[in-house]
Scaffold this motif. Structure first.
Motif, mmCIF file in Angstrom:
data_model
loop_
_atom_site.group_PDB
_atom_site.id
_atom_site.type_symbol
_atom_site.label_atom_id
_atom_site.label_comp_id
_atom_site.label_asym_id
_atom_site.label_seq_id
_atom_site.Cartn_x
_atom_site.Cartn_y
_atom_site.Cartn_z
ATOM 1 N N ALA A 75 2.466 1.050 -6.125
ATOM 2 C CA ALA A 75 1.301 0.533 -5.390
ATOM 3 C C ALA A 75 0.168 0.199 -6.344
ATOM 4 O O ALA A 75 -0.504 -0.834 -6.195
ATOM 5 N N SER A 134 0.843 -1.192 0.000
ATOM 6 C CA SER A 134 0.000 0.000 0.000
ATOM 7 C C SER A 134 0.879 1.243 0.000
ATOM 8 O O SER A 134 2.033 1.222 0.443
ATOM 9 N N ASP A 157 -1.535 -3.510 -7.079
ATOM 10 C CA ASP A 157 -2.993 -3.678 -6.955
ATOM 11 C C ASP A 157 -3.585 -4.267 -8.230
ATOM 12 O O ASP A 157 -4.426 -5.178 -8.175
#
Length: 477
Positions: A101, A64, A105
């Motif tokens: 990030a 994250s 994802d």
């Protein structure tokens, strides 16, 4: 609404070096994040090969943005970042971490089946020689200067723009626009800055709000437009790339005869980098100038076409074309890419939202070309080389693209998006051998006398609906 304002920059030598430094810092932060996260993956794989239990393996490292930013702040003072990380804005490193990030994802969602499109692989490192130069600023001094010819960015200072920024500056000064972020990018041989602006935009009333138009895209004719009022318009295909192809071939031969930046050994299969010659740089710049001009001409033509359509009609019907699949056809790929089918649909969609108008997307399996626009009779097959549609039922003879555009315009008035079976309004019918996306020959609903094209029986539709419900249940499970 959120709108982008893009301007070309004219930086001096010092400013260009600073721009490249910021973009390089963004790439370095991205590569660090990729290496830091994947290090735990390879460590766990090695430990598992030694027979270590699952509970004792190295923990997974999070990807994250807050976690990456926290870890990067600790690592930037101890590794190779320590000597130069203070030379650039913190936004440069934050850009690379945010991109990393997002890459992780997208990879996780694609692997779990929660992301549309082709399967994405694991994020990889960006090459210093191939990565695009880009950096995004979200905080700090982001300003369009009062003189209308300069912009101010964090750590980069005031940079002159190649074109006037008065339009954006007046909106910001009048309180009708607010700058959210700025992105600098090197493309087509020069630097650009793009401002993401939250602005107030008045809805413009179109010329004919009650008229719907069907847009059929093609290669020979770029767009055939048939509206519900019975008018037909043809937009010729400018074929910008085809026009410049002869010049590009000549310049490409000139580039290949000079010493370039890489040498490929056909025996070992390895590529060795070297310093390109000045003659190669000059020839490559001449070739790129033609490419850039072709891209600009194409963008200008597409914007003018979509703007003229959206300024006139209240409802626009377009097809859901599988452009990625069409580009796999080696005979038509170059012409399809030059036409810009995907860009036309994108522009029609967002420009319709600006005018508060409706955009209807016909189903990918709706046979607009195979269906008669007069009696709604569908043909099972219609080869691509057949450019004239001839109806076997009512005798209609019409241009193939014009017939398709008329069928698309009828979808707006019927309030549907196409079901894959011509003349079957609002429902799907089972087809032989389970080929639900193949077009079958149908009869006109007027002659069938059942209100349904081809006289489809309700039992078949019930079986199709049950099969769809079972498929949805398996998907959710």
């Amino acid at each position: 609404m959120v709108q982008a304002f893009k301007y070309a920059l004219d930086p001096n030598a010092t400013q260009e070096a600073a721009l490249r430094s910021h973009c390089g810092a963004s790439r370095a932060a991205y590569n660090w994040a990729i290496g830091w996260v994947t290090a735990s993956w390879w460590q766990r794989k090695a430990e598992a090969s030694y027979g270590i239990p699952e509970g004792e393996l190295t923990p997974w490292r999070p990807w994250s943005l807050p976690a990456l930013r926290k870890e990067f702040n600790q690592a930037k003072k101890t590794n190779h970042f320590a000597d130069w990380w203070e030379e650039n804005s913190k936004e440069a490193y934050n850009t690379g971490l945010a991109n990393a990030a997002a890459a992780f994802d997208n990879y996780a969602k694609s692997k779990n089946g929660r992301r549309k499109g082709a399967r994405m692989g694991m994020p990889r490192f960006k090459s210093k020689h191939k990565a695009r130069l880009a950096c995004r600023f979200t905080t700090g001094t982001i300003r369009v200067d009062v003189d209308g010819r300069h912009v101010t960015l964090p750590r980069l200072g005031t940079i002159r723009t190649h074109e006037s920024t008065t339009k954006l500056q007046r909106r910001v000064a009048g309180g009708t626009a607010r700058i959210l972020s700025a992105t600098v990018r090197h493309e087509r041989g020069r630097w650009f800055v793009s401002f993401q602006v939250e602005t107030r935009r008045e809805i413009t009333r179109v010329a004919r709000p009650g008229v719907a138009v069907g847009v059929d895209l093609g290669v020979k004719v770029l767009a055939v437009m048939a509206d519900s009022a019975g008018e037909i318009r043809y937009a010729p295909n400018p074929k910008h790339y085809e026009t410049a192809l002869k010049t590009l071939k000549r310049l490409s031969r000139r580039v290949s005869r000079r010493q370039g930046p890489a040498v490929h050994d056909p025996i070992t299969g390895k590529t060795t980098r070297r310093e390109p010659s000045n003659r190669w740089r000059k020839a490559n710049e001449q070739r790129n100038r033609i490419h850039h001009r072709t891209a600009n001409l194409r963008a200008d033509a597409l914007h003018k076409l979509t703007a003229s359509i959206r300024d006139e009609y209240g409802t626009v019907v377009v097809e859901d074309l599988n452009v990625a699949g069409m580009l796999k056809n080696r005979r038509l790929a170059r012409k399809i890419a030059d036409a810009g089918f995907g860009e036309i649909r994108r522009q029609l969609t967002y420009k319709g939202q600006r005018n508060a108008c409706r955009t209807v997307v016909a189903s990918r399996w709706y046979p607009s070309s195979k269906t008669c626009s007069s009696c709604k009779t569908a043909k099972a097959k219609l080869p691509l080389h057949v450019r004239v549609f001839s109806c076997d039922n009512c005798g209609l003879v019409m241009d193939r693209d014009e017939n398709a555009a008329r069928n698309l315009a009828d979808l707006a008035s019927a309030g549907m998006t196409g079901t894959g079976v011509a003349g079957d309004r609002g429902t799907q019918v089972t087809k032989p051998r389970g080929a639900d996306h193949k077009t079958r020959a149908t009869r006109s609903s007027r002659k069938a006398g059942t209100g349904r094209a081809g006289g489809a029986i309700p039992q078949q539709r019930t079986e199709t609906r049950d099969r769809q419900q079972d498929t949805e249940a398996l998907t959710l499970w």
